[in-house]
Design a protein around this motif. Structure first.
Motif, PDB file in Angstrom:
ATOM      1  N   GLU A  72     -17.880  11.674 -11.964  1.00 10.35           N
ATOM      2  CA  GLU A  72     -17.554  11.071 -13.256  1.00 10.35           C
ATOM      3  C   GLU A  72     -17.279  12.118 -14.337  1.00 10.35           C
ATOM      4  O   GLU A  72     -16.997  11.772 -15.486  1.00 10.35           O
ATOM      5  CB  GLU A  72     -18.703  10.168 -13.714  1.00 10.35           C
ATOM      6  CG  GLU A  72     -19.038   9.038 -12.761  1.00 10.35           C
ATOM      7  CD  GLU A  72     -17.915   8.013 -12.649  1.00 10.35           C
ATOM      8  OE1 GLU A  72     -17.114   7.902 -13.608  1.00 10.35           O
ATOM      9  OE2 GLU A  72     -17.834   7.342 -11.604  1.00 10.35           O
ATOM     10  N   GLU A 125      -9.008  10.658  -5.729  1.00  9.08           N
ATOM     11  CA  GLU A 125      -8.078   9.561  -5.482  1.00  9.08           C
ATOM     12  C   GLU A 125      -6.675  10.084  -5.178  1.00  9.08           C
ATOM     13  O   GLU A 125      -6.025   9.640  -4.219  1.00  9.08           O
ATOM     14  CB  GLU A 125      -8.034   8.626  -6.688  1.00  9.08           C
ATOM     15  CG  GLU A 125      -7.110   7.439  -6.494  1.00  9.08           C
ATOM     16  CD  GLU A 125      -7.044   6.530  -7.704  1.00  9.08           C
ATOM     17  OE1 GLU A 125      -6.385   5.469  -7.619  1.00  9.08           O
ATOM     18  OE2 GLU A 125      -7.635   6.874  -8.754  1.00  9.08           O
ATOM     19  N   TYR A 178     -17.872   8.747  -2.721  1.00 11.28           N
ATOM     20  CA  TYR A 178     -19.294   8.710  -3.086  1.00 11.28           C
ATOM     21  C   TYR A 178     -20.181   8.870  -1.854  1.00 11.28           C
ATOM     22  O   TYR A 178     -21.218   9.540  -1.903  1.00 11.28           O
ATOM     23  CB  TYR A 178     -19.616   7.409  -3.811  1.00 11.28           C
ATOM     24  CG  TYR A 178     -19.123   7.371  -5.238  1.00 11.28           C
ATOM     25  CD1 TYR A 178     -19.526   8.346  -6.154  1.00 11.28           C
ATOM     26  CD2 TYR A 178     -18.263   6.376  -5.682  1.00 11.28           C
ATOM     27  CE1 TYR A 178     -19.076   8.322  -7.460  1.00 11.28           C
ATOM     28  CE2 TYR A 178     -17.805   6.339  -7.002  1.00 11.28           C
ATOM     29  CZ  TYR A 178     -18.216   7.327  -7.884  1.00 11.28           C
ATOM     30  OH  TYR A 178     -17.779   7.312  -9.178  1.00 11.28           O
ATOM     31  N   GLN A 198      -4.612   2.852   1.054  1.00 12.16           N
ATOM     32  CA  GLN A 198      -6.029   2.806   0.685  1.00 12.16           C
ATOM     33  C   GLN A 198      -6.192   2.257  -0.731  1.00 12.16           C
ATOM     34  O   GLN A 198      -5.511   2.695  -1.665  1.00 12.16           O
ATOM     35  CB  GLN A 198      -6.638   4.210   0.757  1.00 12.16           C
ATOM     36  CG  GLN A 198      -6.743   4.762   2.165  1.00 12.16           C
ATOM     37  CD  GLN A 198      -7.860   4.117   2.942  1.00 12.16           C
ATOM     38  OE1 GLN A 198      -8.962   3.939   2.438  1.00 12.16           O
ATOM     39  NE2 GLN A 198      -7.586   3.750   4.184  1.00 12.16           N
ATOM     40  N   SER A 199      -7.078   1.295  -0.915  1.00 11.46           N
ATOM     41  CA  SER A 199      -7.353   0.787  -2.249  1.00 11.46           C
ATOM     42  C   SER A 199      -8.204   1.790  -3.012  1.00 11.46           C
ATOM     43  O   SER A 199      -8.867   2.654  -2.426  1.00 11.46           O
ATOM     44  CB  SER A 199      -8.088  -0.542  -2.167  1.00 11.46           C
ATOM     45  OG  SER A 199      -9.403  -0.355  -1.653  1.00 11.46           O
ATOM     46  N   ARG A 200      -8.196   1.657  -4.350  1.00 10.79           N
ATOM     47  CA  ARG A 200      -8.992   2.556  -5.179  1.00 10.79           C
ATOM     48  C   ARG A 200     -10.478   2.415  -4.857  1.00 10.79           C
ATOM     49  O   ARG A 200     -11.209   3.403  -4.782  1.00 10.79           O
ATOM     50  CB  ARG A 200      -8.732   2.239  -6.658  1.00 10.79           C
ATOM     51  CG  ARG A 200      -9.090   3.387  -7.580  1.00 10.79           C
ATOM     52  CD  ARG A 200      -8.648   3.111  -8.998  1.00 10.79           C
ATOM     53  NE  ARG A 200      -8.687   4.329  -9.777  1.00 10.79           N
ATOM     54  CZ  ARG A 200      -9.042   4.363 -11.053  1.00 10.79           C
ATOM     55  NH1 ARG A 200      -9.371   3.244 -11.685  1.00 10.79           N
ATOM     56  NH2 ARG A 200      -9.049   5.504 -11.707  1.00 10.79           N
ATOM     57  N   GLU A 201     -10.909   1.192  -4.629  1.00 10.89           N
ATOM     58  CA  GLU A 201     -12.324   0.944  -4.323  1.00 10.89           C
ATOM     59  C   GLU A 201     -12.718   1.623  -3.014  1.00 10.89           C
ATOM     60  O   GLU A 201     -13.794   2.225  -2.907  1.00 10.89           O
ATOM     61  CB  GLU A 201     -12.596  -0.557  -4.238  1.00 10.89           C
ATOM     62  CG  GLU A 201     -12.478  -1.308  -5.566  1.00 10.89           C
ATOM     63  CD  GLU A 201     -11.037  -1.494  -6.019  1.00 10.89           C
ATOM     64  OE1 GLU A 201     -10.119  -1.347  -5.162  1.00 10.89           O
ATOM     65  OE2 GLU A 201     -10.825  -1.767  -7.214  1.00 10.89           O
ATOM     66  N   ALA A 202     -11.842   1.539  -1.999  1.00 10.57           N
ATOM     67  CA  ALA A 202     -12.136   2.154  -0.695  1.00 10.57           C
ATOM     68  C   ALA A 202     -12.198   3.676  -0.813  1.00 10.57           C
ATOM     69  O   ALA A 202     -13.038   4.338  -0.185  1.00 10.57           O
ATOM     70  CB  ALA A 202     -11.089   1.737   0.330  1.00 10.57           C
ATOM     71  N   PHE A 260     -12.973   5.445  -3.552  1.00 15.07           N
ATOM     72  CA  PHE A 260     -14.185   5.842  -4.266  1.00 15.07           C
ATOM     73  C   PHE A 260     -15.424   5.662  -3.387  1.00 15.07           C
ATOM     74  O   PHE A 260     -16.356   6.470  -3.440  1.00 15.07           O
ATOM     75  CB  PHE A 260     -14.324   5.040  -5.562  1.00 15.07           C
ATOM     76  CG  PHE A 260     -13.314   5.424  -6.622  1.00 15.07           C
ATOM     77  CD1 PHE A 260     -12.680   6.668  -6.586  1.00 15.07           C
ATOM     78  CD2 PHE A 260     -12.998   4.554  -7.644  1.00 15.07           C
ATOM     79  CE1 PHE A 260     -11.762   7.031  -7.555  1.00 15.07           C
ATOM     80  CE2 PHE A 260     -12.076   4.906  -8.624  1.00 15.07           C
ATOM     81  CZ  PHE A 260     -11.449   6.148  -8.567  1.00 15.07           C
ATOM     82  N   GLU A 261     -15.434   4.615  -2.579  1.00 13.35           N
ATOM     83  CA  GLU A 261     -16.560   4.416  -1.674  1.00 13.35           C
ATOM     84  C   GLU A 261     -16.670   5.573  -0.688  1.00 13.35           C
ATOM     85  O   GLU A 261     -17.763   6.085  -0.409  1.00 13.35           O
ATOM     86  CB  GLU A 261     -16.402   3.099  -0.919  1.00 13.35           C
ATOM     87  CG  GLU A 261     -17.571   2.791   0.013  1.00 13.35           C
ATOM     88  CD  GLU A 261     -17.393   1.487   0.762  1.00 13.35           C
ATOM     89  OE1 GLU A 261     -18.228   1.214   1.660  1.00 13.35           O
ATOM     90  OE2 GLU A 261     -16.433   0.743   0.466  1.00 13.35           O
ATOM     91  N   LYS A 272     -13.256  12.216  -9.807  1.00 12.28           N
ATOM     92  CA  LYS A 272     -12.967  11.068  -8.952  1.00 12.28           C
ATOM     93  C   LYS A 272     -11.469  10.775  -8.911  1.00 12.28           C
ATOM     94  O   LYS A 272     -10.949  10.297  -7.891  1.00 12.28           O
ATOM     95  CB  LYS A 272     -13.750   9.840  -9.400  1.00 12.28           C
ATOM     96  CG  LYS A 272     -13.342   9.237 -10.731  1.00 12.28           C
ATOM     97  CD  LYS A 272     -14.173   7.995 -11.012  1.00 12.28           C
ATOM     98  CE  LYS A 272     -13.749   7.309 -12.298  1.00 12.28           C
ATOM     99  NZ  LYS A 272     -14.572   6.085 -12.558  1.00 12.28           N
ATOM    100  N   GLU A 273     -10.755  11.092  -9.987  1.00  9.46           N
ATOM    101  CA  GLU A 273      -9.314  10.886  -9.992  1.00  9.46           C
ATOM    102  C   GLU A 273      -8.605  11.919  -9.126  1.00  9.46           C
ATOM    103  O   GLU A 273      -7.590  11.629  -8.498  1.00  9.46           O
ATOM    104  CB  GLU A 273      -8.797  10.917 -11.429  1.00  9.46           C
ATOM    105  CG  GLU A 273      -9.322   9.767 -12.281  1.00  9.46           C
ATOM    106  CD  GLU A 273      -8.993   9.929 -13.740  1.00  9.46           C
ATOM    107  OE1 GLU A 273      -9.433  10.930 -14.355  1.00  9.46           O
ATOM    108  OE2 GLU A 273      -8.280   9.060 -14.277  1.00  9.46           O
TER     109      GLU A 273
END
Length: 338
Positions: free
Chosen positions: A160, A126, A146, A136-140, A142-143, A122-123
């Motif tokens: 993960e 990112e 995923y 882009q935010s980290r949450e966006a 990862f969304e 995931k990193e």
């Protein structure tokens, strides 16, 4: 029909050579030598040939990733962007980098070269998104990651883990997923099924098909495995000694191969129920630093005649989708040798 499709990438007499300094002398390796090709929107185009014929160099050149000792010696590369055809060989380094980030992606040989072994997947996702898209935010991120992973049928928790915790086949799937994350118009794959067993190969091939169908984009795929091409490609270009020597739809290449080299590649494939020894291409490929005159295949060709040793034939067009560079095929001066 491919004739009705829009060209998304084409080359014009493309030449990309490795220029090496060997003890004060210059050595020229003609890895891509006068290649002319058209790639269409919404297709999978396969490039086949033996190891060392220039396939990977051709992909790097099409990706416009030309770094020393590789040099673009001649010719042009055009991308169709919107309604315009852009000569990418004339762009500045920054323009080329921006175009690669927004328009085209590359799947290299060996999935481990993509990932940092001390970062979770995931990193890596990112870092990839931040290098291509600002703000882009980290949450966006990862969304987005995923959502794509689930769409492609991969387990959600796969992001993960660390790269070494996955099998080679699963790492390759994640690599392909990463290359398709930002929905590029062109994806370039360099031997994405190499070193995978046939069951895993099938899964990777299906994943590439699903991505292409979902995005309606173009995939250019290099592999020496003709069986992979038979299962995924719409059209195939046969490459030998830095040149495309035959091109056609997959059905044409497998049912009516015209170039002697293509015929050897097809005949070498195993067949169900046939336990006979398969024939292979006689001899060895030529050195790209010391190519023979004329048709480069003539030293290995059982049908070669004098003209083959002196002059490289132009393409003869079998029909609108099928062309071959061989003196034994076609009409006019090409057909007079047969």
């Amino acid at each position: 029909m491919t004739a009705m499709k829009q060209t998304i990438l084409r080359t014009d007499q493309l030449q990309a050579f490795y220029v090496l300094d060997m003890q004060g002398a210059q050595k020229i390796v003609k890895a891509v030598n006068n290649v002319e090709m058209r790639i269409y929107e919404n297709e999978i185009y396969g490039i086949a040939g033996e190891s060392g014929c220039g396939k990977t160099t051709l992909l790097k050149t099409l990706f416009n990733d030309i770094v020393p000792p590789l040099r673009l010696v001649g010719g042009k590369i055009y991308y169709r962007i919107g309604s315009e055809e852009v000569d990418v060989t004339t762009l500045s380094p920054e323009e080329k980098r921006k175009l690669r980030m927004e328009y085209i992606s590359y799947i290299p040989q060996g999935s481990m070269s993509v990932f940092n072994p001390v970062l979770k997947l995931k990193e890596t996702y990112e870092d990839f998104v931040r290098s291509h898209v600002s703000g882009q935010s980290r949450e966006a991120i990862f969304e987005l990651a995923y959502k794509q992973i689930l769409t492609l049928g991969l387990p959600r928790n796969i992001l993960e883990v660390y790269p070494h915790q996955l099998s080679g086949g699963m790492r390759q799937r994640v690599t392909i997923a990463l290359a398709s994350l930002l929905q590029p118009r062109i994806m370039i794959g360099d031997e994405p099924t190499t070193a995978l067993d046939v069951v895993v190969q099938r899964g990777v091939i299906q994943m590439l098909k699903d991505i292409q169908q979902n995005l309606q984009n173009t995939i250019i795929l290099v592999t020496h495995d003709m069986g992979v091409h038979a299962n995924i490609a719409d059209r195939i270009g046969i490459m030998y000694a830095g040149k495309i020597v035959e091109e056609g739809t997959t059905g044409q290449i497998f049912s009516r191969p015209q170039h002697p080299y293509t015929r050897f590649l097809i005949d070498s494939l195993p067949r169900f129920g046939d336990k006979n020894m398969r024939s292979s291409v006689p001899g060895s490929p030529p050195s790209l630093a010391d190519l023979p005159t004329g048709c480069p295949f003539h030293p290995r060709c059982p049908h070669a005649q004098d003209i083959c040793t002196r002059q490289m034939p132009d393409f003869s067009h079998i029909d609108e989708n099928h062309k071959v560079a061989c003196w034994f095929v076609g009409e006019g001066h090409h057909g007079q040798v047969a």
